[in-house]
Design a protein around this motif. Structure first.
Motif, mmCIF file in Angstrom:
data_model
loop_
_atom_site.group_PDB
_atom_site.id
_atom_site.type_symbol
_atom_site.label_atom_id
_atom_site.label_comp_id
_atom_site.label_asym_id
_atom_site.label_seq_id
_atom_site.Cartn_x
_atom_site.Cartn_y
_atom_site.Cartn_z
ATOM 1 N N GLU A 157 0.849 -1.099 0.036
ATOM 2 C CA GLU A 157 -0.058 -0.094 -0.495
ATOM 3 C C GLU A 157 0.880 1.312 0.041
ATOM 4 O OE1 GLU A 157 -3.138 2.980 -0.090
ATOM 5 O OE2 GLU A 157 -3.196 -0.142 -0.357
ATOM 6 N N HIS A 158 1.593 0.869 1.037
ATOM 7 C CA HIS A 158 2.842 2.735 1.155
ATOM 8 C C HIS A 158 3.472 2.652 -0.508
ATOM 9 C CE1 HIS A 158 3.685 2.422 5.541
ATOM 10 N NE2 HIS A 158 2.160 2.396 5.140
ATOM 11 N N ALA A 159 3.905 1.809 -1.701
ATOM 12 C CA ALA A 159 4.700 1.745 -2.852
ATOM 13 C C ALA A 159 3.396 1.645 -3.631
ATOM 14 C CB ALA A 159 5.134 0.743 -3.095
ATOM 15 N N ARG A 160 2.107 1.554 -3.746
ATOM 16 C CA ARG A 160 0.985 2.397 -4.844
ATOM 17 C C ARG A 160 0.483 3.773 -4.628
ATOM 18 N NH1 ARG A 160 -3.383 3.511 -4.791
ATOM 19 N NH2 ARG A 160 -3.939 3.853 -2.578
ATOM 20 N N SER A 161 0.618 3.429 -2.917
ATOM 21 C CA SER A 161 0.448 5.144 -3.079
ATOM 22 C C SER A 161 1.655 6.175 -3.783
ATOM 23 C CB SER A 161 -0.084 5.320 -1.376
ATOM 24 O OG SER A 161 1.081 5.286 -0.435
ATOM 25 N N SER A 162 2.722 6.172 -2.875
ATOM 26 C CA SER A 162 4.250 6.331 -3.427
ATOM 27 C C SER A 162 4.038 7.224 -4.856
ATOM 28 C CB SER A 162 4.625 6.439 -2.253
ATOM 29 O OG SER A 162 6.003 5.116 -2.898
ATOM 30 N N ALA A 163 4.332 5.649 -5.301
ATOM 31 C CA ALA A 163 4.274 6.223 -6.856
ATOM 32 C C ALA A 163 2.651 5.984 -7.677
ATOM 33 C CB ALA A 163 4.169 4.325 -7.606
ATOM 34 N N ALA A 164 1.540 6.740 -7.173
ATOM 35 C CA ALA A 164 0.533 7.234 -7.158
ATOM 36 C C ALA A 164 -0.204 6.459 -8.417
ATOM 37 C CB ALA A 164 0.463 8.360 -8.308
ATOM 38 N N LEU A 165 -0.257 4.863 -8.120
ATOM 39 C CA LEU A 165 -0.404 3.730 -8.436
ATOM 40 C C LEU A 165 -2.140 2.909 -8.284
ATOM 41 C CD1 LEU A 165 2.107 2.031 -9.345
ATOM 42 C CD2 LEU A 165 1.645 3.149 -10.776
ATOM 43 N N GLU A 166 -2.833 3.020 -9.057
ATOM 44 C CA GLU A 166 -3.876 2.451 -8.856
ATOM 45 C C GLU A 166 -4.120 0.861 -7.947
ATOM 46 O OE1 GLU A 166 -7.217 1.952 -11.793
ATOM 47 O OE2 GLU A 166 -6.972 4.164 -13.133
ATOM 48 N N GLN A 167 -3.348 0.166 -8.580
ATOM 49 C CA GLN A 167 -2.927 -1.374 -7.338
ATOM 50 C C GLN A 167 -1.906 -1.596 -8.124
ATOM 51 O OE1 GLN A 167 -5.720 -3.972 -8.636
ATOM 52 N NE2 GLN A 167 -4.935 -3.367 -10.811
ATOM 53 N N ILE A 168 -1.121 -2.821 -6.764
ATOM 54 C CA ILE A 168 0.113 -3.600 -7.591
ATOM 55 C C ILE A 168 0.515 -4.860 -7.403
ATOM 56 C CG2 ILE A 168 2.916 -3.856 -7.358
ATOM 57 C CD1 ILE A 168 2.481 -0.959 -6.572
ATOM 58 N N PRO A 169 -0.991 -5.601 -8.231
ATOM 59 C CA PRO A 169 -0.555 -6.808 -8.316
ATOM 60 C C PRO A 169 0.484 -7.758 -8.010
ATOM 61 C CG PRO A 169 -1.624 -6.184 -9.880
ATOM 62 C CD PRO A 169 -0.884 -5.134 -9.539
ATOM 63 N N ALA A 170 0.553 -8.530 -6.141
ATOM 64 C CA ALA A 170 1.770 -9.130 -6.497
ATOM 65 C C ALA A 170 1.449 -10.361 -6.080
ATOM 66 C CB ALA A 170 1.444 -8.728 -4.541
ATOM 67 N N GLU A 171 2.480 -11.330 -6.524
ATOM 68 C CA GLU A 171 2.476 -12.702 -6.170
ATOM 69 C C GLU A 171 3.510 -13.255 -5.218
ATOM 70 O OE1 GLU A 171 4.821 -16.297 -8.990
ATOM 71 O OE2 GLU A 171 3.198 -15.026 -10.057
ATOM 72 N N VAL A 172 3.480 -13.217 -4.581
ATOM 73 C CA VAL A 172 3.946 -13.605 -3.081
ATOM 74 C C VAL A 172 4.511 -15.242 -2.630
ATOM 75 C CG1 VAL A 172 4.223 -13.786 -0.666
ATOM 76 C CG2 VAL A 172 2.887 -11.852 -1.930
ATOM 77 N N GLN A 173 5.563 -15.712 -2.785
ATOM 78 C CA GLN A 173 6.358 -17.424 -2.444
ATOM 79 C C GLN A 173 6.928 -17.078 -1.465
ATOM 80 O OE1 GLN A 173 8.858 -17.372 -5.545
ATOM 81 N NE2 GLN A 173 7.420 -17.606 -7.354
ATOM 82 N N LEU A 174 6.533 -17.551 -0.503
ATOM 83 C CA LEU A 174 6.382 -18.103 1.090
ATOM 84 C C LEU A 174 7.807 -19.318 1.478
ATOM 85 C CD1 LEU A 174 3.242 -17.101 2.867
ATOM 86 C CD2 LEU A 174 5.029 -15.653 2.467
ATOM 87 N N ARG A 175 8.670 -19.491 2.268
ATOM 88 C CA ARG A 175 9.232 -20.122 2.481
ATOM 89 C C ARG A 175 9.303 -19.905 3.725
ATOM 90 N NH1 ARG A 175 14.896 -20.796 -1.287
ATOM 91 N NH2 ARG A 175 15.118 -18.893 -0.436
ATOM 92 N N THR A 176 9.911 -21.078 4.950
ATOM 93 C CA THR A 176 10.531 -21.272 6.138
ATOM 94 C C THR A 176 11.775 -21.426 6.462
ATOM 95 O OG1 THR A 176 8.054 -22.329 6.408
ATOM 96 C CG2 THR A 176 9.582 -21.629 8.418
ATOM 97 N N VAL A 177 12.272 -20.850 7.295
ATOM 98 C CA VAL A 177 13.522 -20.595 7.804
ATOM 99 C C VAL A 177 13.683 -22.003 8.169
ATOM 100 C CG1 VAL A 177 15.986 -19.777 8.844
ATOM 101 C CG2 VAL A 177 14.331 -18.324 7.955
ATOM 102 N N LYS A 178 14.862 -22.848 7.159
ATOM 103 C CA LYS A 178 14.812 -24.266 8.291
ATOM 104 C C LYS A 178 16.050 -24.143 9.547
ATOM 105 C CE LYS A 178 12.570 -26.691 5.740
ATOM 106 N NZ LYS A 178 12.226 -28.358 4.329
ATOM 107 N N HIS A 179 16.321 -24.082 10.834
ATOM 108 C CA HIS A 179 17.130 -24.115 11.291
ATOM 109 C C HIS A 179 17.838 -25.848 11.743
ATOM 110 C CE1 HIS A 179 17.609 -19.902 12.436
ATOM 111 N NE2 HIS A 179 16.012 -20.045 12.860
#
Length: 201
Positions: A173-195
Motif C-alpha cells: 500500500e505504501h509503494a502504491r500510494s507513493s507511486a500514485a498507482l491504482e494497484q500493485i498486484p503481487a505474487e508472493v512466494q513464502l519459505r520458512t527458515v529451517k534451523h
C-alpha cells in the motif's frame, strides 16, 4: 540492452518463420502437383517438382554414413540445437524485469521512477515486517501497471496469514500510494527458515 535483445529476438523469429513458411510452401507445391493443375512452370533448380519426390534421397541420406566423424557430428549438432531451443524457450517464459515505473504527478504529466529503486523500497519494508527473515522483490508488467513478484523467507514460528496481511496493508500500500498507482498486484512466494537441530551433550 534489453531493447536490442528484443529486436534481435523478433528478427530471428521472423527469419525462422519465413524460412519454415517457404519450405512448407515448396513441399506443398510439389505434393499437390500444382504446376500441372495450374499450368505454370517451376524454375529449373527447384528441389521438388513431382508428387513422388522426397525431401532427402537415399543417396543424400547415406552419403556420409561410412565416415567416422558423421554420427558424432550429427549428435553434437542436434544436442547444440536442443540446448539453444531450450534456452530460447526459457528466455521467452521468463518474465522480464520492469526497468521504469510511470508516476503520475497530477498535472497531466508524469515522472519516471527506476524499477530497481521501487524494488529496493519494497524489499526493505517487507524485510522489516515481524516474522520476515528476508525478502526479495522483482517488478514485472508495464510501467503504467507494474506487478510485483515477491519472495519472503519467514521466521520458523511466523504465521503466513498475518505476514501477508501486513505486507498488503503496509508495504504494498505504501509503494502504491507513493507511486500514485491504482494497484500493485503481487505474487508472493513464502519459505520458512529451517534451523539445524542442535545436538544436546
Amino acid at each position: 540492452m534489453g531493447g536490442i535483445l528484443r529486436s534481435v529476438n523478433r528478427v530471428l523469429l521472423g527469419l525462422a518463420g519465413l524460412l519454415l513458411l517457404a519450405l512448407g510452401l515448396a513441399v506443398l507445391v510439389a505434393g499437390f502437383d500444382l504446376p500441372r493443375h495450374l499450368n505454370f512452370a517451376l524454375p529449373a533448380d527447384w528441389p521438388w517438382t513431382a508428387t513422388d519426390d522426397v525431401l532427402l534421397t537415399d543417396a543424400e541420406r547415406t552419403r556420409w554414413r561410412s565416415e567416422s566423424w558423421w554420427w558424432p557430428a550429427v549428435i553434437a549438432a542436434l544436442s547444440l540445437l536442443v540446448i539453444l531451443l531450450l534456452w530460447w524457450l526459457l528466455s521467452q517464459l521468463r518474465r522480464r524485469r520492469l526497468r521504469e515505473v510511470l508516476v503520475e504527478t497530477g498535472d497531466g504529466e508524469g515522472a519516471l521512477l527506476r524499477g530497481s529503486a521501487l524494488e529496493k523500497v519494497l524489499e526493505a519494508e517487507a524485510a522489516g515486517l515481524p516474522g520476515v527473515d528476508r525478502a526479495a522483490v522483482r517488478l514485472t508488467g508495464r510501467r503504467t501497471a507494474p506487478q510485483a513478484v515477491m519472495g519472503l523467507r519467514l521466521e520458523p514460528h511466523a504465521a503466513p496469514g498475518p505476514v501477508l496481511g501486513r505486507l498488503t496493508e503496509e508495504a504494498l500500500e505504501h509503494a502504491r500510494s507513493s507511486a500514485a498507482l491504482e494497484q500493485i498486484p503481487a505474487e508472493v512466494q513464502l519459505r520458512t527458515v529451517k534451523h539445524r537441530p542442535e545436538r544436546a551433550l
